[in-house]
Structure formats: structure tokens, C-alpha cells
Design an enzyme around this catalytic site. Structure first.
Site, PDB file in Angstrom:
ATOM      1  N   ARG A   1     -40.310  18.238  49.772  1.00  0.00           N
ATOM      2  CA  ARG A   1     -40.333  17.451  48.527  1.00  0.00           C
ATOM      3  C   ARG A   1     -39.859  18.231  47.304  1.00  0.00           C
ATOM      4  NH1 ARG A   1     -45.521  15.625  50.462  1.00  0.00           N
ATOM      5  NH2 ARG A   1     -45.181  13.771  51.728  1.00  0.00           N
TER       6      ARG A   1
ATOM      7  N   LYS B   1     -27.948  15.776  39.063  1.00  0.00           N
ATOM      8  CA  LYS B   1     -27.704  14.648  39.985  1.00  0.00           C
ATOM      9  C   LYS B   1     -27.304  15.240  41.327  1.00  0.00           C
ATOM     10  CE  LYS B   1     -26.246  10.496  37.488  1.00  0.00           C
ATOM     11  NZ  LYS B   1     -25.142   9.575  37.173  1.00  0.00           N
TER      12      LYS B   1
ATOM     13  N   GLU C   1     -12.339  15.214  35.099  1.00  0.00           N
ATOM     14  CA  GLU C   1     -13.676  15.209  34.468  1.00  0.00           C
ATOM     15  C   GLU C   1     -13.639  15.926  33.109  1.00  0.00           C
ATOM     16  OE1 GLU C   1     -15.929  13.314  35.723  1.00  0.00           O
ATOM     17  OE2 GLU C   1     -16.277  13.631  37.871  1.00  0.00           O
TER      18      GLU C   1
ATOM     19  N   LYS D   1     -21.581  17.985  28.779  1.00  0.00           N
ATOM     20  CA  LYS D   1     -22.510  17.540  29.828  1.00  0.00           C
ATOM     21  C   LYS D   1     -23.928  18.008  29.512  1.00  0.00           C
ATOM     22  CE  LYS D   1     -23.376  16.339  34.363  1.00  0.00           C
ATOM     23  NZ  LYS D   1     -22.934  15.964  35.655  1.00  0.00           N
TER      24      LYS D   1
ATOM     25  N   GLU E   1     -30.966   9.310  33.366  1.00  0.00           N
ATOM     26  CA  GLU E   1     -29.994   8.238  33.096  1.00  0.00           C
ATOM     27  C   GLU E   1     -30.677   6.936  32.699  1.00  0.00           C
ATOM     28  OE1 GLU E   1     -25.663   7.233  35.065  1.00  0.00           O
ATOM     29  OE2 GLU E   1     -27.362   7.367  36.416  1.00  0.00           O
TER      30      GLU E   1
ATOM     31  N   ARG F   1     -27.040   8.913  29.186  1.00  0.00           N
ATOM     32  CA  ARG F   1     -26.346   9.621  30.272  1.00  0.00           C
ATOM     33  C   ARG F   1     -25.281   8.748  30.937  1.00  0.00           C
ATOM     34  NH1 ARG F   1     -28.481  13.931  34.802  1.00  0.00           N
ATOM     35  NH2 ARG F   1     -26.425  14.152  35.760  1.00  0.00           N
TER      36      ARG F   1
ATOM     37  N   ASN G   1     -20.505   8.426  33.160  1.00  0.00           N
ATOM     38  CA  ASN G   1     -19.967   7.608  34.248  1.00  0.00           C
ATOM     39  C   ASN G   1     -18.659   6.923  33.819  1.00  0.00           C
ATOM     40  OD1 ASN G   1     -20.940   5.600  36.825  1.00  0.00           O
ATOM     41  ND2 ASN G   1     -21.818   7.631  36.700  1.00  0.00           N
TER      42      ASN G   1
ATOM     43  N   HIS H   1     -16.021   5.772  36.303  1.00  0.00           N
ATOM     44  CA  HIS H   1     -16.580   5.943  37.646  1.00  0.00           C
ATOM     45  C   HIS H   1     -16.867   4.635  38.380  1.00  0.00           C
ATOM     46  CE1 HIS H   1     -16.804  10.082  36.484  1.00  0.00           C
ATOM     47  NE2 HIS H   1     -17.350  10.437  37.637  1.00  0.00           N
TER      48      HIS H   1
ATOM     49  N   HIS I   1     -15.595   5.044  42.103  1.00  0.00           N
ATOM     50  CA  HIS I   1     -16.445   5.083  43.296  1.00  0.00           C
ATOM     51  C   HIS I   1     -16.047   4.000  44.301  1.00  0.00           C
ATOM     52  CE1 HIS I   1     -19.968   7.520  41.368  1.00  0.00           C
ATOM     53  NE2 HIS I   1     -18.937   8.256  41.665  1.00  0.00           N
TER      54      HIS I   1
ATOM     55  N   HIS J   1     -12.419  13.037  44.352  1.00  0.00           N
ATOM     56  CA  HIS J   1     -13.173  12.323  43.320  1.00  0.00           C
ATOM     57  C   HIS J   1     -12.406  12.284  41.988  1.00  0.00           C
ATOM     58  CE1 HIS J   1     -16.683  10.982  41.065  1.00  0.00           C
ATOM     59  NE2 HIS J   1     -16.568  12.029  40.266  1.00  0.00           N
TER      60      HIS J   1
HETATM   61  N1  LIG Z   1     -23.653  15.675  40.661  1.00  0.00           N
HETATM   62  C1  LIG Z   1     -22.812  15.365  39.708  1.00  0.00           C
HETATM   63  O1  LIG Z   1     -23.167  15.196  38.542  1.00  0.00           O
HETATM   64  C2  LIG Z   1     -21.350  15.246  40.043  1.00  0.00           C
HETATM   65  C3  LIG Z   1     -20.420  15.237  39.007  1.00  0.00           C
HETATM   66  C4  LIG Z   1     -19.079  15.148  39.324  1.00  0.00           C
HETATM   67  C5  LIG Z   1     -18.676  15.086  40.649  1.00  0.00           C
HETATM   68  N2  LIG Z   1     -19.620  15.121  41.628  1.00  0.00           N
HETATM   69  C6  LIG Z   1     -19.219  15.122  43.039  1.00  0.00           C
HETATM   70  O2  LIG Z   1     -18.428  16.276  43.270  1.00  0.00           O
HETATM   71  C7  LIG Z   1     -17.587  16.028  44.389  1.00  0.00           C
HETATM   72  C8  LIG Z   1     -16.192  16.514  44.104  1.00  0.00           C
HETATM   73  O3  LIG Z   1     -16.223  17.906  43.911  1.00  0.00           O
HETATM   74  P1  LIG Z   1     -14.895  18.794  43.939  1.00  0.00           P
HETATM   75  O4  LIG Z   1     -13.820  18.147  43.196  1.00  0.00           O
HETATM   76  O5  LIG Z   1     -15.329  20.150  43.555  1.00  0.00           O
HETATM   77  O6  LIG Z   1     -14.426  18.724  45.434  1.00  0.00           O
HETATM   78  P2  LIG Z   1     -14.963  19.373  46.802  1.00  0.00           P
HETATM   79  O7  LIG Z   1     -16.320  19.917  46.713  1.00  0.00           O
HETATM   80  O8  LIG Z   1     -14.683  18.340  47.814  1.00  0.00           O
HETATM   81  O9  LIG Z   1     -13.975  20.622  46.982  1.00  0.00           O
HETATM   82  C9  LIG Z   1     -12.609  20.407  47.248  1.00  0.00           C
HETATM   83  C10 LIG Z   1     -12.128  21.330  48.391  1.00  0.00           C
HETATM   84  O10 LIG Z   1     -11.993  22.671  47.906  1.00  0.00           O
HETATM   85  C11 LIG Z   1     -12.697  23.577  48.766  1.00  0.00           C
HETATM   86  N3  LIG Z   1     -13.067  24.673  47.883  1.00  0.00           N
HETATM   87  C12 LIG Z   1     -14.119  24.747  47.037  1.00  0.00           C
HETATM   88  N4  LIG Z   1     -14.036  25.851  46.293  1.00  0.00           N
HETATM   89  C13 LIG Z   1     -12.904  26.497  46.673  1.00  0.00           C
HETATM   90  C14 LIG Z   1     -12.268  27.691  46.231  1.00  0.00           C
HETATM   91  N5  LIG Z   1     -12.751  28.409  45.216  1.00  0.00           N
HETATM   92  N6  LIG Z   1     -11.134  28.077  46.846  1.00  0.00           N
HETATM   93  C15 LIG Z   1     -10.584  27.302  47.855  1.00  0.00           C
HETATM   94  N7  LIG Z   1     -11.134  26.156  48.293  1.00  0.00           N
HETATM   95  C16 LIG Z   1     -12.287  25.761  47.695  1.00  0.00           C
HETATM   96  C17 LIG Z   1     -13.811  22.736  49.317  1.00  0.00           C
HETATM   97  O11 LIG Z   1     -14.368  23.286  50.478  1.00  0.00           O
HETATM   98  C18 LIG Z   1     -13.095  21.415  49.568  1.00  0.00           C
HETATM   99  O12 LIG Z   1     -12.372  21.453  50.753  1.00  0.00           O
HETATM  100  C19 LIG Z   1     -17.671  14.542  44.660  1.00  0.00           C
HETATM  101  O13 LIG Z   1     -18.471  14.328  45.780  1.00  0.00           O
HETATM  102  C20 LIG Z   1     -18.334  13.992  43.428  1.00  0.00           C
HETATM  103  O14 LIG Z   1     -19.051  12.811  43.711  1.00  0.00           O
HETATM  104  C21 LIG Z   1     -20.932  15.191  41.345  1.00  0.00           C
HETATM  105  O1  LIG Z   2     -23.797  13.356  35.606  1.00  0.00           O
HETATM  106  C1  LIG Z   2     -23.607  12.138  35.516  1.00  0.00           C
HETATM  107  O2  LIG Z   2     -24.481  11.382  35.105  1.00  0.00           O
HETATM  108  C2  LIG Z   2     -22.318  11.556  35.896  1.00  0.00           C
HETATM  109  O3  LIG Z   2     -22.178  10.351  35.948  1.00  0.00           O
HETATM  110  C3  LIG Z   2     -21.216  12.517  36.185  1.00  0.00           C
HETATM  111  C4  LIG Z   2     -20.167  11.996  37.144  1.00  0.00           C
HETATM  112  O4  LIG Z   2     -18.979  12.719  36.876  1.00  0.00           O
HETATM  113  C5  LIG Z   2     -20.496  12.243  38.613  1.00  0.00           C
HETATM  114  O5  LIG Z   2     -19.413  11.873  39.404  1.00  0.00           O
HETATM  115  C6  LIG Z   2     -21.781  11.638  39.122  1.00  0.00           C
HETATM  116  O6  LIG Z   2     -22.064  12.140  40.409  1.00  0.00           O
HETATM  117  C7  LIG Z   2     -21.730  10.144  39.262  1.00  0.00           C
HETATM  118  O7  LIG Z   2     -23.018   9.712  39.447  1.00  0.00           O
HETATM  119  P1  LIG Z   2     -23.451   8.315  40.047  1.00  0.00           P
HETATM  120  O8  LIG Z   2     -24.860   8.188  39.606  1.00  0.00           O
HETATM  121  O9  LIG Z   2     -22.566   7.268  39.453  1.00  0.00           O
HETATM  122  O10 LIG Z   2     -23.288   8.408  41.506  1.00  0.00           O
HETATM  123 ZN   LIG Z   3     -17.552  12.318  38.439  1.00  0.00          ZN
END
Ligand SMILES: NC(=O)c1ccc[n+]([C@@H]2O[C@H](COP(=O)([O-])OP(=O)(O)OC[C@H]3O[C@@H](n4cnc5c(N)ncnc54)[C@H](O)[C@@H]3O)[C@@H](O)[C@H]2O)c1
Ligand SMILES: O=C(O)C(=O)C[C@@H](O)[C@H](O)[C@H](O)COP(=O)(O)O
Ligand SMILES: [Zn+2]
Length: 363
Positions: free
Chosen positions: A124, A146, A188, A230, A240, A244, A248, A251, A255, A267
Site C-alpha cells: 500500500r 501521477k 510537453e 509543473k 487534480e 491541475r 492535460n 491530452h 490519449h 505519447h
Molecule cells: N505521470 C505523468 O505525469 C506523465 C506525464 C507525461 C507523460 N507520462 C507518460 O510518460 C510516457 C512517455 O514517456 P517517454 O516519452 O519518456 O517515453 P518512454 O518511457 O516510452 O521512452 C522512450 C524510449 O526511450 C528509451 N529510453 C529511455 N531513456 C533513454 C536514454 N537515455 N537513452 C536511450 N533510450 C532511452 C525507453 O526505454 C523507450 O524505449 C507515457 O506513458 C506517458 O503517458 C506521464
Molecule cells: O501531470 C498531469 O496532471 C498531467 O496531466 C500531465 C500529462 O502530461 C501526463 O501525460 C499525464 O500522465 C496524463 O494524465 P491522465 O490523468 O490524463 O492520465
Molecule cells: Zn502528457
């Protein structure tokens, strides 16, 4: 010891634990201190592409006296599944991982989303530290708490708000990133520019070709400005419940495209198309001026991000958007701009306006 390190605080308000995002080079020396000396076990979750980095981190932590395990997961969205989360839970169980132990997620946003989700759900909730290695993960995914995984029904539909204990953005990691992944992360950064900090747009527009690589003159400033946007937003609204939602921007459609492409699109590329759509929607709804709407096309195109998606997919995309997390009952809700850096919510837009906006995006 690191050279110049920028420290950006996140949280610390409304009962949330504060933590820092560090931006600089050679930051891995900071990891042991962040983990803390009362910790026995550390699990390093890393993607296949970073096998050497994951193993080097594990060995370094073992050398510092921690019982360290490395857990390798698939690259990109292949890692954001219930099966991969279950694989990580199994590895934690087999290593006797307790509530005082720590998870380190090193990789892109997909890896940090998964690692954070595993940390949120194991016992948890255990502490975790993010070491983002893509520009997208540094400026967005690793910051703000998130965490989550995808399902066949949609993007990030299962998850939790579980902020990290710290984030280490080592800019040197970006040197090995393929250019398409680097450019995807710019989406982003550009989002942060449109919703809150237009200086970001000025910097990119001053030399869009240079902005496409980490060797560009403004890389650290772009990363830091985006993190500050951010950090400011999530510090005031972790879960959110209001503001927050502006993060999005773009997005809702993005999505739906990602799901439609079975998570094979990056993404950031989907967010680029989604922001183009949101700009047209804002314009057609009478909210956004022509110049700012047009600026979306020019800046996104200038760095090589896509603006268009398949026109014939609209009915499917519309269905998927109905279960977007911002929807309330049958009410579709979009983030649009009332002007540059003036994000707002557009609720229940006329279906004709939605279709017309997609008419600009679909090909
Ligand atoms: N939690 C949040 O607030 C939030 C915000 C924005 C995006 N996201 C999520 O993030 C994801 C996208 O992330 P991303 O764009 O970083 O893509 P990703 O994590 O898919 O990475 C892209 C590719 O690059 C590789 N890689 C990573 N670092 C590397 C490096 N330094 N050198 C070489 N290869 C490397 C990875 O293994 C992968 O194959 C999505 O799933 C999206 O939903 C989440
Ligand atoms: O941090 C947030 O809040 C965002 O919406 C950032 C986005 O760039 C990111 O892709 C996030 O994962 C989207 O969230 P979701 O709640 O729409 O899945
Ligand atoms: Zn995003």
C-alpha cells in the site's frame, strides 16, 4: 560531486510531503543520500534499453551497503501493463521488500509511471525515487506523482497519486536518446509554454532546429522552466481537483489516439496532434485568437512534431474521449486556451464544433 545543480521544490503545501527535483549533470552521487541510511533494500526498475545503467546503479548501491536488485522491464508502453506490474510485485516479494525499503525508477516516462505505480501499490505504498532519462520524463512524467498503467480500454486508466521522494534529472542521460524520442518530449515542453510560460515558445522559435537536440543552447533552461510550471501546478493541486487539469492540455485527443494505435505511438507525438486539435477547438469556440491558434501549428511543425491523424478514425476517437478522466457523466470536458497562457475548461462543446476542429486535424 555535481557541478551546477538547480533544485526545484515540489509540494509541501496542503499536507503533502515536499520533495526536490534536481537538474544538472553527474547527479547519481546524490542517490545514496536521498535513499537514506536506515534503508536495507533498493529495487532499481529500468527498461531493456538501459540495462547497463540499471546494472551500474544496482552495483553502485550494493557497494554502498544496500541489498540492491535490478528489475528489468520492457521498453516504452510495453512496460505499462498489469502483467509487468505483477512481475515487479513478484520480484519485490521474492527479495523480501518491506515498507522501509525504496524503489528507484530509472528510464523514460513509461518506466517512471510503472515504477511509481509499483511503489504506490506494494504494501500500500513505499518510497520511490525517479531518475528520468528522457526529456519528457524530466519535464513532466517524473514530477507530480501521477503514476499508472494502461489497459486495453484506455491510457493510464489504472493508477494512483504517489509522489516520489526525489527526482534526479541528469542531463547527460539525454545524449543517448534517439532524436525522435527527444523531439517527442518537446511536445510537453511546448505544452508548458502555451499553458503557462510563453518564454519557452520564444526560446524554441529562436532556433527550432537546435531545439531538436540536447546540444541546443537552451536545453537546461527549457527543462527547468517546464519543471517549474509543473511544480507550481501540482504543488497546489496534487490530486487534480481543479487547476491541475491544465496539464492535460491536448491530452483528451492524444490519449484516444494512443489507444487507437495500441500504444505504439510516442505519447509526445500524440500530445502534439492533441494540442493542434485543442487550439482549433478553442478558436472555433470563440475563445482563442487566430494568432495563438496558428502559433501551435508553426512551433510544433518547426521542431518536427506531427499535426495530423487519420480523418476516418473520428467516430472511434470520440467514443474513447468520452471515458477521459476529465469527463463527468456524459459531459465531455477539454482544456482550451482563452489566450496565450490562459488555460480554461470547455465543457460539453457542440458536436458540430468538435467535428469541425477535427476537420483541421484529420487527413
Ligand atoms: N505521470 C505523468 O505525469 C506523465 C506525464 C507525461 C507523460 N507520462 C507518460 O510518460 C510516457 C512517455 O514517456 P517517454 O516519452 O519518456 O517515453 P518512454 O518511457 O516510452 O521512452 C522512450 C524510449 O526511450 C528509451 N529510453 C529511455 N531513456 C533513454 C536514454 N537515455 N537513452 C536511450 N533510450 C532511452 C525507453 O526505454 C523507450 O524505449 C507515457 O506513458 C506517458 O503517458 C506521464
Ligand atoms: O501531470 C498531469 O496532471 C498531467 O496531466 C500531465 C500529462 O502530461 C501526463 O501525460 C499525464 O500522465 C496524463 O494524465 P491522465 O490523468 O490524463 O492520465
Ligand atoms: Zn502528457
Amino acid at each position: 560531486m555535481s557541478e551546477t545543480v538547480t533544485r526545484i521544490q515540489v509540494g509541501g503545501t496542503a499536507g503533502t510531503e515536499p520533495y526536490e527535483v534536481l537538474v544538472g549533470r553527474q547527479l547519481l552521487g546524490e542517490l545514496g543520500g536521498l535513499i537514506g541510511n536506515r534503508v536495507k533494500r533498493v529495487a532499481v526498475i529500468h527498461p531493456e534499453a538501459l540495462e547497463d545503467t540499471g546494472e551500474a546503479l544496482r552495483a553502485d548501491l550494493a557497494g554502498q551497503g544496500f541489498e540492491a536488485v535490478a528489475i528489468q522491464v520492457p521498453n516504452a508502453e510495453e512496460a505499462k501493463t498489469a502483467e509487468v506490474a505483477a512481475y515487479c510485485w513478484k520480484a519485490l516479494g521474492q527479495s523480501g521488500f518491506t515498507r522501509t525499503d525504496v524503489i528507484v525508477g530509472v528510464g523514460g516516462g513509461a518506466t517512471t509511471d510503472l515504477a511509481g505505480f509499483v511503489a504506490a501499490t506494494w504494501l500500500r505504498g513505499v518510497r520511490w525515487i525517479a531518475i528520468p532519462t528522457t526529456v519528457l520524463a524530466m519535464v513532466d512524467a517524473a514530477v507530480g506523482g501521477k503514476t499508472g498503467i494502461n489497459t486495453a480500454e484506455g491510457k493510464n486508466l489504472v493508477g494512483s497519486f504517489h509522489p516520489p521522494a526525489g527526482v534526479l534529472c541528469d542531463l547527460a542521460a539525454l545524449d543517448s536518446l534517439p532524436v525522435n524520442d527527444y523531439v517527442s518530449g518537446l511536445a510537453e515542453i511546448i505544452k508548458a509554454g502555451f499553458i503557462a510560460d510563453p518564454v519557452i515558445l520564444d526560446l524554441i522559435e529562436s532556433d527550432p532546429q537546435a531545439a531538436r537536440t540536447p546540444a541546443g543552447p537552451h536545453t537546461s533552461e527549457l527543462v527547468e522552466r517546464s519543471i517549474r510550471v509543473k511544480a507550481e501546478v501540482v504543488s497546489g493541486d496534487l490530486k487534480e481537483s481543479g487547476r491541475r487539469e491544465i496539464l492535460n492540455y491536448g491530452h483528451t485527443l492524444a490519449h484516444a489516439i494512443e489507444k487507437n494505435e495500441r500504444y505504439q505511438w510516442r505519447h509526445g507525438a500524440a500530445v502534439s496532434v492533441g494540442m493542434h486539435f485543442a487550439a482549433e477547438l478553442g478558436r472555433l469556440a470563440g475563445r482563442l485568437d487566430d494568432a495563438t491558434a496558428d502559433r501551435h501549428r508553426t512551433v510544433l511543425e518547426a521542431v518536427g512534431l506531427p499535426l495530423h491523424y487519420r480523418y476516418d478514425q473520428w467516430p472511434k476517437l470520440l467514443e474513447t474521449m468520452k471515458v477521459d478522466k476529465k469527463s463527468r457523466g456524459d459531459l465531455l470536458r477539454f482544456i482550451v486556451l482563452d489566450g496565450l497562457a490562459k488555460p480554461t475548461v470547455l465543457e460539453g462543446p457542440d458536436p458540430a464544433i468538435l467535428l469541425a476542429a477535427y476537420g483541421e486535424v484529420g487527413q
